[in-house]
Design a protein around this motif. Sequence first.
Motif: not given
Lengths: 608, 351
Positions: B127-136
């Motif tokens: 989250x803090x790195x800002x990985x471009x993803x959808x985390x469900x």
Amino acid sequence: MKPTDIGTPDYFHKVVDCQWACPAHTPVPEYIRLIAQGRYADAYMINWTSNVFPGILGRTCDRPCEPACRRGRVEENQGEKPEPVAICRLKRVAADYKGDVKSRLPRPAAKKNGKRVACVGGGPASLTVARDLAPLGYHVTIFEADQRAGGMIRTQIPKFRLPESVIDEEVGYVLDLDVDFRPNHRVESLKELLGHGYDAVFVGSGAPRGRDLDVPGREEAAKHIHVGIEWLASVSFGHITKVGRRVIVLGGGNTAMDCCRSARRLGGEDVKVIVRSGYEEMKASPWEKEDAVHEGIPILNFLVPKAFVHEQGRLTGMTFEKVQAVYDDKGRRSLVPTGEPEQHFECDEVLVAVGQENAFPWIERDTGVEFDKWGMPVLDPKTLQSTLPSVFFGGDAALGPKNIIWAVAHGHDAAISIDRFCRGEDVAVRPPALMNLVSQKMGIHEWIYDNQIVPDARNRVPLKELTIALKDIRQEVELGFDPELAWKEAQRCLNCDVQTVFVPKLCIECDACVDICPMDCITFTADGEEAEVRARLNAPARNPAQDLYVGAGLKTGRIMAKDEDVCLHCGMCAERCPTGAWDMQKSFIEMTHAGPGCREGAAPRKAA
Amino acid sequence: MTYLAKPKLHHPDLPANALGFTRRDYEGTISTLCAGCGHDSISAAIIQACWELAIQPHRVAKLSGIGCSSKTPTYFLDKSHGFNSVHGRMPSVLTGANLANRDLIYLGVSGDGDSASIGLGQFAHSMRRGVNMTYIVENNGVYGLTKGQFSATADRGSKSKRGAVNTDEGIDLAILALQLGATFVARSFSGDKEQLVPLIKGALTHPGAAFIDVVSPCVAFNNHEGSTRSYDYVRNHNEAVNRLDVITVHREITAEYPPGSVQEVRQHDGSLLRLRKLSEDYDSSSRISAMSYVQSRYAHGEIVTGLLYVEPGAGDLHESLGTVDRPLNELGEKELCPGSAALAKFNASLR
Ligand SMILES: Cc1cc2nc3c(=O)[nH]c(=O)nc-3n(C[C@H](O)[C@H](O)[C@H](O)COP(=O)(O)OP(=O)(O)OC[C@H]3O[C@@H](n4cnc5c(N)ncnc54)[C@H](O)[C@@H]3O)c2cc1C
Ligand SMILES: Cc1ncc(C[n+]2csc(CCOP(=O)(O)OP(=O)(O)O)c2C)c(N)n1
Ligand code: SF4
Ligand code: SF4
Ligand code: SF4
Ligand SMILES: [Mg+2]
């Protein structure tokens, strides 16, 4: 919306599309499952109870069930051509492989009840009345103008479609019930018949008159022009064994198809069917047309007969006017000449199969039996009672030419009326059908019925090789399904009688059923007016002929609305429901026939 | 567990998307989860969202950890790339995959045990790195797969099926995601697809770290009285603050809303997030007020759902690392080993 009352006798019956569409309401999926299990005799008996002539109908039925079959709706857009289950030809399988069923048929009544019923005509309608009433103790007398019983089944339907032995067997089962059959006895007067003091009279005399075609040359060339149904009867009796080389058959109904196919077998080499209408609007069933085309018979359309061409009393051909279909703004069709020059076709013989009519020359107009302006008897359509209370009609005689299965359905209805009439009961009161719901759940993930949905296309019935089939008019052309093919075809049936039954109070609205349903049938949604609810379901329910199953009383106040239209009865909803709010329950529906079940004070019937 | 295959036949009017696929083309094999599990509804919502967005299935990578929730990628998008990592390690495997091939759409599916217990650190850093993803996170408050122990998200004071009371404080993953810098944060309920599907669509089109906490009842171990993750409890305590419409570039905007009731966010890819406010004073453009609103309602026993926060100009890990536009896995030896002259030049720059 009003929650669905699944106790209403017709609710689940309507879901079983084939059974609902069958005039005699044969429990189709039940017999198809029995065939799949190899229980042919059981499958036969289900049929015999409902439609009396499974072997005959399995070869000839007009099959109103098949256009209604759900399979033809749900395969839409996913097969080359969506096609119903071969319901009719599976019926034949039951008849072909049943073995000896005599011990399972009713016995002649041990004691007569003293009531006498006369049936005029020995076709399927009268035979059904006899089958239903004779075992109850009625003395049933059938008067038949011909030598043998069966009506048009015997005299009109060509033997290459229906072998004589099958007629003998199934007509025999009825006559063996101690029915008093009087062959070669044409009833010439209803008055006289009534004078013999019968408790009731059933008129099953059919629609015996073939329409003729009155155009120039008809009289002059009469020797080579025949009215189709009369010609077929002569063929059937063996009076006619040959036909000219070039034959024109006029008309687009099933009789025309039988005429042309018979002509092909009697020496006709150049046989063609010529119709006024377009190919699609022809009255003949699609499969009858296919069979004719398969036998090398061209069907020429939009041609109106103008004249028979003849030379010295010998027919040489016919002329036709070319027309086209024009539709007015109300969608009504008329056939308008195209203005092209008349077309001439050479021929040696013409068979006129342009329609059939009723005729009751033997019914005096002052007996109390009233006729309408078209010459048809005035009847109550439910009870088939005429204006003379003791006289009932059925089959082609009642509502004009139809088919065997309608004749059977009428026979059952008339038998109920006669049974109640003879007991002094109100004929208008009709008995409810038997309906029985049985859960198909056997254990976790185990169901009594085979709910796997196969993607297979409809299986074709194997045919006798054409060169052999065309040699002999008594050679049955269809070979019928063998057990293996029958099993394959039976697998295509969706078991529409295994119903989805919903119990709202068990539902926790988890959506599992909604998510799994392959057809998007189930929606949990706010209540509303039916039309509006139908439009906002997960998949809009656009077929108003099919009900919405509505369940109410859910915790969120929503309703469960299930579109019955395209449900596969796969049981996935019940399989995935955590609480058992959905269950798959088999609805066995059987019509009540004449007898104790149809009488006053009868206890509601329960299946064993 | 169901052994039967779902019939291939589908509704005759089933619509096709821009790619010519029907929704059924985005399904996977039939679920082996308990019948009625909320996770299955989330799978259905993911299928619906991908179909509506007309995503090419082979452009999606679905990754998960261990748990009933982490099993679900098998039940959707069977034409997509998939990876089942060890327990709690989905975020780092996904981060690696994303760095190697930035061209795929990354969908991480996890459970509350997978993400809030063993994988809490992994979750935090992605989250803090800002990985471009959808985390469900499919949040049922228990370890479903291991038979229903409380998970770290279970509310303090809630009761287990056998009556034990949870004495530990529950972790709110949405609050954590907000605090850790996720640029799209939402909460929803498996039983409300109308809300959930647009949120998944918004997350999939979001160009940074998108997190959705989906409350998802475990019918087997956490759907009883005293549970705060049961169907009944969630339905009775669900406070939706807004409704999202995702308008992709190609679609015309037709609906009209009273002024002030709508908030619009244009994303990098041109898609428009349109938020219809249900709660007057809720503002999803402020991280801080989002956190305080969610927590104050929680204190009143309410579960706030909807799009809690979205940052319009969000960027991602690739942007902050300054990686090249071309996916790294497509680079050849020439680009990766530019030769000793280039190395010498680089070394010199560090002196
Ligand atoms: C060429 C042709 C092919 C057909 N093919 C099919 C088919 O494939 N499938 C299908 O379902 N239907 C078919 N039909 C229709 C079907 O045969 C009839 O609808 C059905 O037989 C009607 O049954 P019924 O009992 O009403 O009368 P019928 O079968 O017509 O029987 C009436 C009987 O009454 C007798 N009779 C008449 N008047 C008197 C009297 N005054 N005294 C004593 N006896 C009398 C007649 O001799 C006849 O035997 C076909 C019809 C024709 C003409
Ligand atoms: C390293 C490791 N530790 C423990 C386990 C045991 N384990 C399997 S699933 C699970 C919890 C899963 O909980 P959650 O992520 O909430 O998934 P759910 O089943 O509830 O959907 C645990 C502890 C494991 N598989 N691997
Ligand atoms: S049986 Fe149930 S799951 Fe199957 S099609 Fe019908 S409603 Fe859908
Ligand atoms: S699966 Fe059962 S409990 Fe769940 S919504 Fe459907 S009927 Fe209700
Ligand atoms: S144990 Fe719970 S989470 Fe796992 S499949 Fe069953 S209901 Fe779903
Ligand atoms: Mg869990």
